[in-house]
Motif scaffolding. Structure first.
Motif, PDB file in Angstrom:
ATOM      1  N   LYS A  87      82.921 -80.844  67.498  1.00  0.00           N
ATOM      2  CA  LYS A  87      84.113 -80.013  67.322  1.00  0.00           C
ATOM      3  C   LYS A  87      85.343 -80.827  66.931  1.00  0.00           C
ATOM      4  N   ILE A  88      85.097 -81.934  66.223  1.00  0.00           N
ATOM      5  CA  ILE A  88      86.209 -82.665  65.628  1.00  0.00           C
ATOM      6  C   ILE A  88      86.795 -81.837  64.487  1.00  0.00           C
ATOM      7  N   LEU A  89      85.931 -81.143  63.758  1.00  0.00           N
ATOM      8  CA  LEU A  89      86.338 -80.181  62.740  1.00  0.00           C
ATOM      9  C   LEU A  89      85.615 -78.867  62.984  1.00  0.00           C
ATOM     10  N   GLU A  90      86.243 -77.781  62.561  1.00  0.00           N
ATOM     11  CA  GLU A  90      85.614 -76.470  62.594  1.00  0.00           C
ATOM     12  C   GLU A  90      85.043 -76.178  61.201  1.00  0.00           C
ATOM     13  N   PRO A  91      83.999 -75.349  61.120  1.00  0.00           N
ATOM     14  CA  PRO A  91      83.389 -75.059  59.814  1.00  0.00           C
ATOM     15  C   PRO A  91      84.379 -74.568  58.765  1.00  0.00           C
ATOM     16  N   GLU A  92      85.345 -73.780  59.184  1.00  0.00           N
ATOM     17  CA  GLU A  92      86.307 -73.236  58.225  1.00  0.00           C
ATOM     18  C   GLU A  92      87.287 -74.284  57.720  1.00  0.00           C
ATOM     19  N   GLU A  93      87.276 -75.481  58.293  1.00  0.00           N
ATOM     20  CA  GLU A  93      88.167 -76.558  57.855  1.00  0.00           C
ATOM     21  C   GLU A  93      87.513 -77.484  56.835  1.00  0.00           C
ATOM     22  N   ILE A  94      86.300 -77.153  56.406  1.00  0.00           N
ATOM     23  CA  ILE A  94      85.564 -77.975  55.458  1.00  0.00           C
ATOM     24  C   ILE A  94      85.276 -77.182  54.195  1.00  0.00           C
ATOM     25  N   PHE A  95      85.542 -77.795  53.044  1.00  0.00           N
ATOM     26  CA  PHE A  95      85.209 -77.190  51.758  1.00  0.00           C
ATOM     27  C   PHE A  95      84.273 -78.130  51.031  1.00  0.00           C
ATOM     28  N   CYS A  96      83.082 -77.662  50.725  1.00  0.00           N
ATOM     29  CA  CYS A  96      82.064 -78.476  50.097  1.00  0.00           C
ATOM     30  C   CYS A  96      81.785 -77.973  48.691  1.00  0.00           C
ATOM     31  N   LEU A  97      81.681 -78.905  47.751  1.00  0.00           N
ATOM     32  CA  LEU A  97      81.401 -78.580  46.364  1.00  0.00           C
ATOM     33  C   LEU A  97      80.072 -79.210  45.965  1.00  0.00           C
ATOM     34  N   VAL A  98      79.143 -78.392  45.466  1.00  0.00           N
ATOM     35  CA  VAL A  98      77.823 -78.893  45.082  1.00  0.00           C
ATOM     36  C   VAL A  98      77.589 -78.684  43.598  1.00  0.00           C
ATOM     37  N   ASN A  99      76.530 -79.320  43.112  1.00  0.00           N
ATOM     38  CA  ASN A  99      76.272 -79.395  41.679  1.00  0.00           C
ATOM     39  C   ASN A  99      75.907 -78.071  41.043  1.00  0.00           C
ATOM     40  N   SER A 100      75.099 -77.276  41.703  1.00  0.00           N
ATOM     41  CA  SER A 100      74.526 -76.104  41.053  1.00  0.00           C
ATOM     42  C   SER A 100      74.520 -74.895  41.980  1.00  0.00           C
ATOM     43  N   ARG A 101      74.324 -73.741  41.395  1.00  0.00           N
ATOM     44  CA  ARG A 101      74.204 -72.524  42.194  1.00  0.00           C
ATOM     45  C   ARG A 101      72.962 -72.587  43.090  1.00  0.00           C
ATOM     46  N   LYS A 102      71.903 -73.250  42.615  1.00  0.00           N
ATOM     47  CA  LYS A 102      70.690 -73.377  43.419  1.00  0.00           C
ATOM     48  C   LYS A 102      70.977 -74.143  44.709  1.00  0.00           C
ATOM     49  N   SER A 103      71.691 -75.251  44.593  1.00  0.00           N
ATOM     50  CA  SER A 103      72.071 -76.011  45.781  1.00  0.00           C
ATOM     51  C   SER A 103      72.988 -75.192  46.681  1.00  0.00           C
ATOM     52  N   PHE A 104      73.904 -74.479  46.060  1.00  0.00           N
ATOM     53  CA  PHE A 104      74.825 -73.622  46.795  1.00  0.00           C
ATOM     54  C   PHE A 104      74.064 -72.593  47.623  1.00  0.00           C
ATOM     55  N   GLU A 105      73.119 -71.920  47.003  1.00  0.00           N
ATOM     56  CA  GLU A 105      72.349 -70.889  47.701  1.00  0.00           C
ATOM     57  C   GLU A 105      71.504 -71.506  48.813  1.00  0.00           C
ATOM     58  N   ASN A 106      70.929 -72.674  48.561  1.00  0.00           N
ATOM     59  CA  ASN A 106      70.085 -73.330  49.558  1.00  0.00           C
ATOM     60  C   ASN A 106      70.878 -73.706  50.805  1.00  0.00           C
ATOM     61  N   ILE A 107      72.056 -74.300  50.605  1.00  0.00           N
ATOM     62  CA  ILE A 107      72.879 -74.717  51.741  1.00  0.00           C
ATOM     63  C   ILE A 107      73.439 -73.507  52.471  1.00  0.00           C
ATOM     64  N   LYS A 108      73.858 -72.501  51.720  1.00  0.00           N
ATOM     65  CA  LYS A 108      74.355 -71.272  52.334  1.00  0.00           C
ATOM     66  C   LYS A 108      73.308 -70.656  53.248  1.00  0.00           C
ATOM     67  N   LYS A 109      72.057 -70.700  52.814  1.00  0.00           N
ATOM     68  CA  LYS A 109      70.968 -70.073  53.548  1.00  0.00           C
ATOM     69  C   LYS A 109      70.485 -70.918  54.720  1.00  0.00           C
ATOM     70  N   ASN A 110      70.431 -72.245  54.547  1.00  0.00           N
ATOM     71  CA  ASN A 110      69.724 -73.089  55.507  1.00  0.00           C
ATOM     72  C   ASN A 110      70.605 -73.963  56.394  1.00  0.00           C
ATOM     73  N   TYR A 111      71.834 -74.241  55.979  1.00  0.00           N
ATOM     74  CA  TYR A 111      72.679 -75.092  56.816  1.00  0.00           C
ATOM     75  C   TYR A 111      73.213 -74.278  57.983  1.00  0.00           C
ATOM     76  N   LYS A 112      73.134 -74.831  59.177  1.00  0.00           N
ATOM     77  CA  LYS A 112      73.403 -74.033  60.369  1.00  0.00           C
ATOM     78  C   LYS A 112      74.879 -73.734  60.595  1.00  0.00           C
TER      79      LYS A 112
END
Length: 206
Positions: A87-112
């Protein structure tokens, strides 16, 4: 040095040459080897931003973000996840940029953790440069495609690179509007037992 969980971080001034015998590509296994076009450009096919047409809402969203992550592979996850777990950071305090929509969908679905995440062609992609701290975690061969954008908030902000084989001097040349930090880590960091060397220049105090 500092211990986070079972991982050890070594902090050194820029006069110390930090190297690693374990060159690690900071990229997830599910991202293809094709080069990205640029993390600093928008696409005409980008979706509408989440805040609609309101510039004030966009600004409010940006100032709430504390960490921007460019590339979100295994090493980047190993760095970011403990920050969320402790809890050093909250999820809403992080903005992540990935290479492709495929990576975006994968992380959206699987990252806890439900961090803010978007892909290269999003209309929000450029906003990563407004984050006060950036973690640069793309493949080393993709560095030539990363274009710094000198937005109104990013002067003298911090950029931390985990790219293997990319010197501090090179980072300072590519990102002149940032105070650059180089972090060299190894594979055991992914299970919380890594060793990381960190180097910076004289413009950054402790």
């Amino acid at each position: 040095q500092e211990r986070v969980g079972e991982s050890i971080f070594l902090f050194t001034p820029s006069c110390v040459n930090v190297t690693s015998s374990f060159p690690v590509e900071a990229s997830p296994s599910n991202i293809s080897n094709e080069d990205i076009t640029s993390f600093g450009l928008n696409s005409n096919s980008a979706p509408q931003p989440a805040w609609g047409d309101s510039k004030l809402s966009a600004y409010s969203w940006v100032v709430s973000i504390k960490l921007g992550v460019i590339g979100f592979g295994n090493i980047a996850k190993a760095i970011v996840t403990p920050l969320l777990e402790q809890k050093i950071l909250e999820p809403e305090e992080i903005f992540c940029l990935v290479n492709s929509r495929k990576s975006f969908e994968n992380i959206k679905k699987n990252y806890k953790y439900k961090i803010n995440i978007d892909h290269l062609n999003s209309s929000k992609a450029n906003l990563v440069w407004n984050c006060p701290i950036k973690l640069l975690a793309v493949k080393p061969q993709q560095l030539k495609n990363i274009k710094e954008i000198n937005n109104y908030e990013n002067n003298n902000n911090i950029l931390i690179s985990i790219l293997a084989g990319v010197s501090l001097k090179t980072l300072e040349t590519i990102f002149p509007n940032h105070n650059c930090i180089r972090a060299v880590t190894n594979i055991p960091i992914t299970i919380g037992q890594g060793l990381t060397g960190i180097s910076w220049n004289n413009d950054i105090d402790d």
